[in-house]
Design an enzyme around this catalytic site. Structure first.
Site, mmCIF file in Angstrom:
data_model
loop_
_atom_site.group_PDB
_atom_site.id
_atom_site.type_symbol
_atom_site.label_atom_id
_atom_site.label_comp_id
_atom_site.label_asym_id
_atom_site.label_seq_id
_atom_site.Cartn_x
_atom_site.Cartn_y
_atom_site.Cartn_z
ATOM 1 N N SER A 38 0.849 -1.184 0.000
ATOM 2 C CA SER A 38 0.000 0.000 0.000
ATOM 3 C C SER A 38 0.887 1.236 0.000
ATOM 4 C CB SER A 38 -0.887 0.005 1.257
ATOM 5 O OG SER A 38 -1.668 1.177 1.325
ATOM 6 N N GLY A 39 0.610 2.183 -0.879
ATOM 7 C CA GLY A 39 1.417 3.391 -0.963
ATOM 8 C C GLY A 39 2.628 3.269 -1.860
ATOM 9 N N SER A 40 2.812 2.111 -2.497
ATOM 10 C CA SER A 40 3.979 1.928 -3.364
ATOM 11 C C SER A 40 3.846 2.679 -4.685
ATOM 12 C CB SER A 40 4.214 0.436 -3.634
ATOM 13 O OG SER A 40 3.102 -0.131 -4.307
ATOM 14 N N GLY A 41 2.614 2.984 -5.081
ATOM 15 C CA GLY A 41 2.403 3.728 -6.320
ATOM 16 C C GLY A 41 1.738 2.931 -7.427
ATOM 17 N N SER A 110 -2.237 -7.704 -3.507
ATOM 18 C CA SER A 110 -2.096 -9.150 -3.786
ATOM 19 C C SER A 110 -0.826 -9.700 -3.139
ATOM 20 C CB SER A 110 -2.109 -9.421 -5.293
ATOM 21 O OG SER A 110 -1.277 -8.553 -6.027
#
Length: 208
Positions: A38-41, A110
């Site tokens: 989450s937040g990786s882009g 995932s």
């Protein structure tokens, strides 16, 4: 794989083929699977890629983790079992859309390798291209970004089963595309994906 519960059901073939649809659209369908913390882009890259593909005259459609959970998967939570079913359903939907000739851009955490591999197998059996895109970002950087404030809530115990905090993330071991979003610009990331698609002949007119 999910158990087939319904009996006396059979796949009904039509007379219009995948090649017919590809020739109509001037493109071959495929699934691009963006996975990462989450937040990786993931969603940010997918949005920009969708625009870049449109500029090239290619039809694509984004399936986003939050969007899907507001609709077809609204009855699923974040337990390991629900995560697996979430990805299974999305994989089946994505396979159908890719079969229709669309370039499907899936943005889902995932976190489990087995779930992603099952989706890959679905596509391989159907002879539909499946491209895993690892949106690689350190947990430290993802927490700094925290665009939805989810890490802060997870650290405070307000969110359970949060990937990277109290649930694991199993990184891809051999993705087709590996992006380092804490080191690359958004433009560089999109360019890398477009180049990979071109190399796979997914941006050229299909053979009749």
């Amino acid at each position: 794989m999910a158990e087939q519960k319904a009996t006396n059901v059979y796949w009904h073939e039509g007379e219009v083929t995948r090649n017919d649809r590809a020739n109509l659209l001037g493109q071959q369908g495929a699934t691009l699977w963006f996975t990462g913390l989450s937040g990786s882009g993931k969603s940010t890259v997918a949005v920009e890629l969708e625009k870049a593909l449109l500029a090239k005259g290619k039809l694509s459609y984004r399936l986003d983790g939050d969007n899907v959970r507001l609709g077809i998967n609204k009855n699923l939570g974040f337990s390991a079992e629900d995560r697996t079913e979430n990805i299974r359903r999305v994989g089946e939907v994505s396979k159908l859309m890719a079969d229709s000739g669309v370039l499907v851009l899936n943005s889902f955490i995932s976190p489990y390798i087995q779930d992603r591999d099952q989706v890959r197998s679905l596509h391989e059996v159907a002879n539909i291209p499946f491209i895993e895109v690892f949106v690689d970002c350190s947990l430290e950087e993802a927490e700094k970004r925290d665009p939805k404030g989810l890490y802060k809530k997870a650290r405070a115990g307000e969110i359970k089963n949060f990937t990277g905090i109290d649930d694991p993330y199993e990184a891809p071991t051999n993705p087709e595309i590996h992006l380092h979003t804490d080191k690359m610009t958004l433009e560089e990331e999109v360019d890398a994906i477009v180049a990979a698609l071109a190399e796979l002949n997914l941006l050229t007119e299909p053979k009749a």
